[in-house]
Design a protein around this motif. Sequence first.
Motif, PDB file in Angstrom:
ATOM      1  N   ARG A 154       0.838  -1.201   0.000  1.00 49.82           N
ATOM      2  CA  ARG A 154       0.000   0.000   0.000  1.00 49.82           C
ATOM      3  C   ARG A 154       0.873   1.252   0.000  1.00 49.82           C
ATOM      4  NH1 ARG A 154      -3.589  -1.457   5.101  1.00 49.82           N
ATOM      5  NH2 ARG A 154      -1.540  -2.300   5.691  1.00 49.82           N
ATOM      6  N   ALA A 155       0.386   2.293  -0.636  1.00 46.58           N
ATOM      7  CA  ALA A 155       1.222   3.480  -0.826  1.00 46.58           C
ATOM      8  C   ALA A 155       0.759   4.636   0.046  1.00 46.58           C
ATOM      9  CB  ALA A 155       1.234   3.863  -2.304  1.00 46.58           C
ATOM     10  N   THR A 156       0.336   5.743  -0.575  1.00 44.18           N
ATOM     11  CA  THR A 156       0.085   6.971   0.172  1.00 44.18           C
ATOM     12  C   THR A 156      -1.030   6.840   1.199  1.00 44.18           C
ATOM     13  OG1 THR A 156      -1.315   7.730  -1.657  1.00 44.18           O
ATOM     14  CG2 THR A 156       0.964   8.498  -1.619  1.00 44.18           C
ATOM     15  N   ILE A 157      -1.943   5.896   1.046  1.00 40.57           N
ATOM     16  CA  ILE A 157      -3.011   5.744   2.025  1.00 40.57           C
ATOM     17  C   ILE A 157      -2.438   5.442   3.406  1.00 40.57           C
ATOM     18  CG2 ILE A 157      -3.313   3.292   1.530  1.00 40.57           C
ATOM     19  CD1 ILE A 157      -6.009   5.877   2.568  1.00 40.57           C
ATOM     20  N   ARG A 158      -1.232   4.855   3.451  1.00 38.35           N
ATOM     21  CA  ARG A 158      -0.620   4.572   4.742  1.00 38.35           C
ATOM     22  C   ARG A 158      -0.212   5.850   5.484  1.00 38.35           C
ATOM     23  NH1 ARG A 158       3.830  -0.048   3.889  1.00 38.35           N
ATOM     24  NH2 ARG A 158       4.413   0.674   5.980  1.00 38.35           N
ATOM     25  N   MET A 159      -0.193   6.980   4.791  1.00 38.75           N
ATOM     26  CA  MET A 159       0.083   8.248   5.476  1.00 38.75           C
ATOM     27  C   MET A 159      -1.088   8.668   6.357  1.00 38.75           C
ATOM     28  SD  MET A 159       3.132   9.331   4.473  1.00 38.75           S
ATOM     29  CE  MET A 159       3.162  11.077   4.800  1.00 38.75           C
ATOM     30  N   ASN A 160      -2.280   8.130   6.083  1.00 34.00           N
ATOM     31  CA  ASN A 160      -3.475   8.527   6.817  1.00 34.00           C
ATOM     32  C   ASN A 160      -3.606   7.666   8.070  1.00 34.00           C
ATOM     33  OD1 ASN A 160      -6.373   8.559   7.625  1.00 34.00           O
ATOM     34  ND2 ASN A 160      -6.527   9.947   5.885  1.00 34.00           N
ATOM     35  N   ALA A 161      -3.293   8.276   9.222  1.00 35.33           N
ATOM     36  CA  ALA A 161      -3.299   7.530  10.488  1.00 35.33           C
ATOM     37  C   ALA A 161      -4.673   6.979  10.810  1.00 35.33           C
ATOM     38  CB  ALA A 161      -2.811   8.436  11.613  1.00 35.33           C
ATOM     39  N   GLU A 162      -5.711   7.730  10.458  1.00 42.76           N
ATOM     40  CA  GLU A 162      -7.074   7.300  10.751  1.00 42.76           C
ATOM     41  C   GLU A 162      -7.411   6.034   9.972  1.00 42.76           C
ATOM     42  OE1 GLU A 162     -11.209   9.666  11.620  1.00 42.76           O
ATOM     43  OE2 GLU A 162      -9.967  10.337   9.964  1.00 42.76           O
ATOM     44  N   ALA A 163      -7.017   6.006   8.693  1.00 46.82           N
ATOM     45  CA  ALA A 163      -7.300   4.838   7.869  1.00 46.82           C
ATOM     46  C   ALA A 163      -6.511   3.615   8.328  1.00 46.82           C
ATOM     47  CB  ALA A 163      -6.975   5.143   6.407  1.00 46.82           C
ATOM     48  N   MET A 164      -5.299   3.844   8.832  1.00 44.89           N
ATOM     49  CA  MET A 164      -4.426   2.738   9.243  1.00 44.89           C
ATOM     50  C   MET A 164      -4.708   2.257  10.667  1.00 44.89           C
ATOM     51  SD  MET A 164      -2.436   1.770   6.769  1.00 44.89           S
ATOM     52  CE  MET A 164      -3.931   1.940   5.792  1.00 44.89           C
ATOM     53  N   GLY A 165      -5.463   3.034  11.446  1.00 45.83           N
ATOM     54  CA  GLY A 165      -5.770   2.632  12.812  1.00 45.83           C
ATOM     55  C   GLY A 165      -4.602   2.746  13.764  1.00 45.83           C
ATOM     56  N   ARG A 166      -3.661   3.653  13.461  1.00 45.42           N
ATOM     57  CA  ARG A 166      -2.527   3.823  14.366  1.00 45.42           C
ATOM     58  C   ARG A 166      -2.988   4.394  15.696  1.00 45.42           C
ATOM     59  NH1 ARG A 166       0.308   4.975   9.442  1.00 45.42           N
ATOM     60  NH2 ARG A 166      -0.129   7.204   9.463  1.00 45.42           N
ATOM     61  N   PRO A 167      -2.225   4.143  16.782  1.00 47.00           N
ATOM     62  CA  PRO A 167      -2.577   4.753  18.069  1.00 47.00           C
ATOM     63  C   PRO A 167      -2.750   6.259  17.907  1.00 47.00           C
ATOM     64  CG  PRO A 167      -0.828   3.160  18.370  1.00 47.00           C
ATOM     65  CD  PRO A 167      -1.033   3.291  16.888  1.00 47.00           C
ATOM     66  N   SER A 168      -3.693   6.807  18.653  1.00 45.81           N
ATOM     67  CA  SER A 168      -4.045   8.212  18.444  1.00 45.81           C
ATOM     68  C   SER A 168      -4.588   8.826  19.721  1.00 45.81           C
ATOM     69  CB  SER A 168      -5.106   8.317  17.340  1.00 45.81           C
ATOM     70  OG  SER A 168      -5.614   9.621  17.245  1.00 45.81           O
ATOM     71  N   LEU A 169      -4.235  10.081  19.936  1.00 46.01           N
ATOM     72  CA  LEU A 169      -4.792  10.834  21.060  1.00 46.01           C
ATOM     73  C   LEU A 169      -6.160  11.414  20.729  1.00 46.01           C
ATOM     74  CD1 LEU A 169      -1.577  12.754  22.195  1.00 46.01           C
ATOM     75  CD2 LEU A 169      -2.631  10.776  23.296  1.00 46.01           C
ATOM     76  N   VAL A 170      -6.558  11.344  19.469  1.00 47.62           N
ATOM     77  CA  VAL A 170      -7.814  11.980  19.053  1.00 47.62           C
ATOM     78  C   VAL A 170      -8.844  10.991  18.516  1.00 47.62           C
ATOM     79  CG1 VAL A 170      -6.779  14.228  18.610  1.00 47.62           C
ATOM     80  CG2 VAL A 170      -6.791  12.524  16.793  1.00 47.62           C
ATOM     81  N   ARG A 171      -8.444   9.740  18.287  1.00 42.10           N
ATOM     82  CA  ARG A 171      -9.397   8.784  17.718  1.00 42.10           C
ATOM     83  C   ARG A 171     -10.580   8.580  18.660  1.00 42.10           C
ATOM     84  NH1 ARG A 171      -6.278   4.990  16.523  1.00 42.10           N
ATOM     85  NH2 ARG A 171      -6.061   5.634  14.368  1.00 42.10           N
ATOM     86  N   GLY A 172     -11.763   8.548  18.080  1.00 43.31           N
ATOM     87  CA  GLY A 172     -12.976   8.316  18.851  1.00 43.31           C
ATOM     88  C   GLY A 172     -13.542   9.567  19.489  1.00 43.31           C
ATOM     89  N   ARG A 173     -12.857  10.683  19.345  1.00 46.90           N
ATOM     90  CA  ARG A 173     -13.357  11.937  19.917  1.00 46.90           C
ATOM     91  C   ARG A 173     -13.992  12.760  18.802  1.00 46.90           C
ATOM     92  NH1 ARG A 173      -8.163  14.518  22.535  1.00 46.90           N
ATOM     93  NH2 ARG A 173      -9.684  16.126  23.162  1.00 46.90           N
ATOM     94  N   ASN A 174     -15.290  12.991  18.909  1.00 43.54           N
ATOM     95  CA  ASN A 174     -15.954  13.795  17.876  1.00 43.54           C
ATOM     96  C   ASN A 174     -16.127  15.244  18.294  1.00 43.54           C
ATOM     97  OD1 ASN A 174     -18.033  13.644  19.740  1.00 43.54           O
ATOM     98  ND2 ASN A 174     -19.231  12.157  18.551  1.00 43.54           N
ATOM     99  N   LYS A 175     -15.658  15.566  19.514  1.00 43.57           N
ATOM    100  CA  LYS A 175     -15.679  16.949  19.970  1.00 43.57           C
ATOM    101  C   LYS A 175     -14.411  17.205  20.772  1.00 43.57           C
ATOM    102  CE  LYS A 175     -18.632  20.391  22.247  1.00 43.57           C
ATOM    103  NZ  LYS A 175     -19.939  20.625  22.922  1.00 43.57           N
ATOM    104  N   LEU A 176     -13.593  18.151  20.289  1.00 39.43           N
ATOM    105  CA  LEU A 176     -12.308  18.436  20.910  1.00 39.43           C
ATOM    106  C   LEU A 176     -12.256  19.909  21.285  1.00 39.43           C
ATOM    107  CD1 LEU A 176     -11.802  16.608  18.029  1.00 39.43           C
ATOM    108  CD2 LEU A 176      -9.723  16.140  19.303  1.00 39.43           C
ATOM    109  N   THR A 177     -11.833  20.194  22.490  1.00 41.85           N
ATOM    110  CA  THR A 177     -11.785  21.567  22.985  1.00 41.85           C
ATOM    111  C   THR A 177     -10.347  21.952  23.292  1.00 41.85           C
ATOM    112  OG1 THR A 177     -14.001  21.385  23.921  1.00 41.85           O
ATOM    113  CG2 THR A 177     -12.607  23.161  24.748  1.00 41.85           C
ATOM    114  N   TYR A 178      -9.954  23.140  22.817  1.00 40.59           N
ATOM    115  CA  TYR A 178      -8.591  23.634  22.997  1.00 40.59           C
ATOM    116  C   TYR A 178      -8.628  25.020  23.630  1.00 40.59           C
ATOM    117  CZ  TYR A 178      -7.558  19.855  19.749  1.00 40.59           C
ATOM    118  OH  TYR A 178      -7.468  18.624  19.142  1.00 40.59           O
ATOM    119  N   TYR A 179      -7.593  25.304  24.425  1.00 41.78           N
ATOM    120  CA  TYR A 179      -7.529  26.556  25.162  1.00 41.78           C
ATOM    121  C   TYR A 179      -6.324  27.371  24.715  1.00 41.78           C
ATOM    122  CZ  TYR A 179     -10.998  24.191  27.967  1.00 41.78           C
ATOM    123  OH  TYR A 179     -12.134  23.530  28.363  1.00 41.78           O
ATOM    124  N   PRO A 180      -6.313  28.660  25.011  1.00 44.22           N
ATOM    125  CA  PRO A 180      -5.180  29.503  24.611  1.00 44.22           C
ATOM    126  C   PRO A 180      -3.865  28.937  25.146  1.00 44.22           C
ATOM    127  CG  PRO A 180      -6.971  30.854  25.466  1.00 44.22           C
ATOM    128  CD  PRO A 180      -7.357  29.434  25.727  1.00 44.22           C
TER     129      PRO A 180
END
Length: 764
Positions: A575-601
């Motif tokens: 597989r080629a460039t699709i492996r760049m997509n962490a979401e498609a590959m299922g790599r460990p992630s701090l954001v996977r499964g979160r559909n609402k993310l809040t960030y502060y200054p």
Amino acid sequence: MSQQGTPDILPRPDFHFPGEVGRTYLDSAPAQFPQPVKAPQGAPNILLVLLDDVGFGQFSTFGGGVPSPTMDRLAAEGLRYNRFHTTALCSPTRAALITGRNHHSTSFAGITELATGYDGYTCILPKSCGTIGEVLRQNGYMTAWIGKNHNTPTWETSAAGPFDRWANGLGFDYFYGFNGGDMNHWNPILYRNRDLVAASTDPDYHLTTDLADHAIAWVRQATSIAPDKPFFLYVAPGATHAPHHTPQDWIARFKGRFDGGWDRYREQTLERQKKLGVVPADTQLTTRSRGLPAWDSLNADQQRLYARMMEVFAAYGAHADEQMGRVVDAVKALPNADNTLIVYIAGDNGSSAEGGLEGSLCENMFFNGFPEKWQDNIQAIDELGGPKHFNHFPSAWAHAMNTPFQWTKQVASHFGGTRNPMIISWPQRIRDRGALRGQFVHTIDLVPTLYEVCGITAPSVLNGIVQKPIEGASFAASFEDAKAPAPRKTQYFELGCNRGLYHDGWMASSPSFVPWDPNRAEWDPDKATWELYDVEKDFSQANDLAAQHPDKLRQLQDMWWVEASKYNVLPLDWRATIRMNAEAMGRPSLVRGRNKLTYYPGTIAVPDAASPPMCNKSWTITAEVELPDAKSNGMVVTHGGLEGGYGLYFRDGVPTFVYNFLSVERFTFAAPEPLPAGKVTLVVDFRYDGGGMGKGGALTLSANGQKLAGGRLEKTIPIQISLGEGLDVGMDIGSPIDFTYELPFAFTGKIDHVTIELGAVEAR
């Protein structure tokens, strides 16, 4: 303890007072302190320099057209190795370089951005593969890593850690550099140990110079404080990897030097290589790798553009060699300079063809699967090398840099991807100065070589973990004996299904894909073509002997599968460039499964891998801000930069949203007039069309529920927003999303928080 005097198990046991202990110190044996560990007597200082994406025929020391006076000086006082091999890609070579194990054994079958969940492919350096930094540190060395770190998993590079696989956690006392495959040389995101480095205010700033400055500062300070302790200084500047960024006055030095084109360059380079003796006199020039155009087939405008791209690249490389020369000079000015071993490796793989057939203004286009057109790129010919582009030269120039070999970076089956110049200088030990060495050597052989000359045994247990055996072998005997045997008779190669096996003077090679095409078709390993070369007689792999020696080829093919099974090469993955997509590959992630993310200054420099995955889906950005007046300025939130991404900012009170589509197009949505002072709920809502990857959708910009602007966002980034830049709130660090503001473009109002809501990802 080993025969060499260093422990087989590290760390050493905790100190225990050996004397008699009475009721008080008066009736006890004299107190003793545990003494600092000392390196073995006579252990040398070590400076290890590793350039990036360099071809065998690139620099003048090995016959190329790019001046390399630093390499020339070191070669004159030391040794040149013309059969040193890498893995064909950066992270794998670097993992092998610092551990002495094959890249699949270290789980680095590819770059960190391509990791998958198989043993040889996770890009999580096993604790059983301890680094040379850790081993030398525990044996009395001061250790520093300056420049590129591409051996930390992408999902561990944020401020949330963990940090045990950052450079400091891998055994290096000091780190100054960047985490990732490449970096903008004008606007880099850098770390000192684990701390983000503030952007430079120097108008003449350049990353390579900065890295050289910090390498010099560290080694001088460390040696001043502890002159009796040897140092291990690893300098990996990131040049000459894309982007090809270099000062304009350097580019001017090469004007017109490459007008003859890549075919003529290859011919001239081979002539120079023969005169220098870095290739045998009977070496043949290989044919142009399939799919690459002849220079004479190009029109005048193409030739003008591509020659300029090569001028930029040559300047970039020459500048890097000069900056490394400053480091070498600083090291040589220190006490005990004669007992300093300098290893200068010109490239972690062959020159890169990732600019595509027509060259590139944005390398991220390639990694998202898009080719570029020279007709577009020529419009920026006078800006190449500067801060507006993430430029890269055409693939045929990369092939020329690898003269006299076939192929390029990524193609591990052939020496164009894996054979790199190496120079070793050690005045106290090397007497055969200016000589050439022809032993077949691999990256994994460097660690055991350094252990041997330092008097250090590779530990069998390190930090409580049983270690994998060192898979390399020392070539230290070649320092004194030109006829010393090579450290190995067999070495496998594999990268993205490009396969090779060296055995006892023969090389079996099976290329699977052309590296300038980011989109790959299905592939069957059992139907792949294999070639066979007698590389003792055929230095450049010019004559395929597969038809003449089918039994020998079958022997090497079978051996390849045995080696592949032994070293975690399987399963093969094309597989080629699709492996760049962490979401498609299922790599460990701090954001996977979160559909609402809040960030502060103050949330800045969140790496791309830890930023909201906004490709191929609907999303909404909501920013709660307070404007001090109707002239507010600054960035509210941004993700990415020069090479792709978005930014929501105010300019003279006007809220503006810009979507940077891989630097090719910037879609801008701005309110018709400034907003007044006061609290504002600013919303950017994007409704994805669906129907596949990278599609468009409807975008609306609103404030306090009132629509300010909107329309079509015709296309979106399909795979990866950015290579080296992620999310910032309240300012923009790194490179700008467009060129209408100056960095860091800090927001003049107040931000309460920014929320990003994500829809479901489009099915693939």
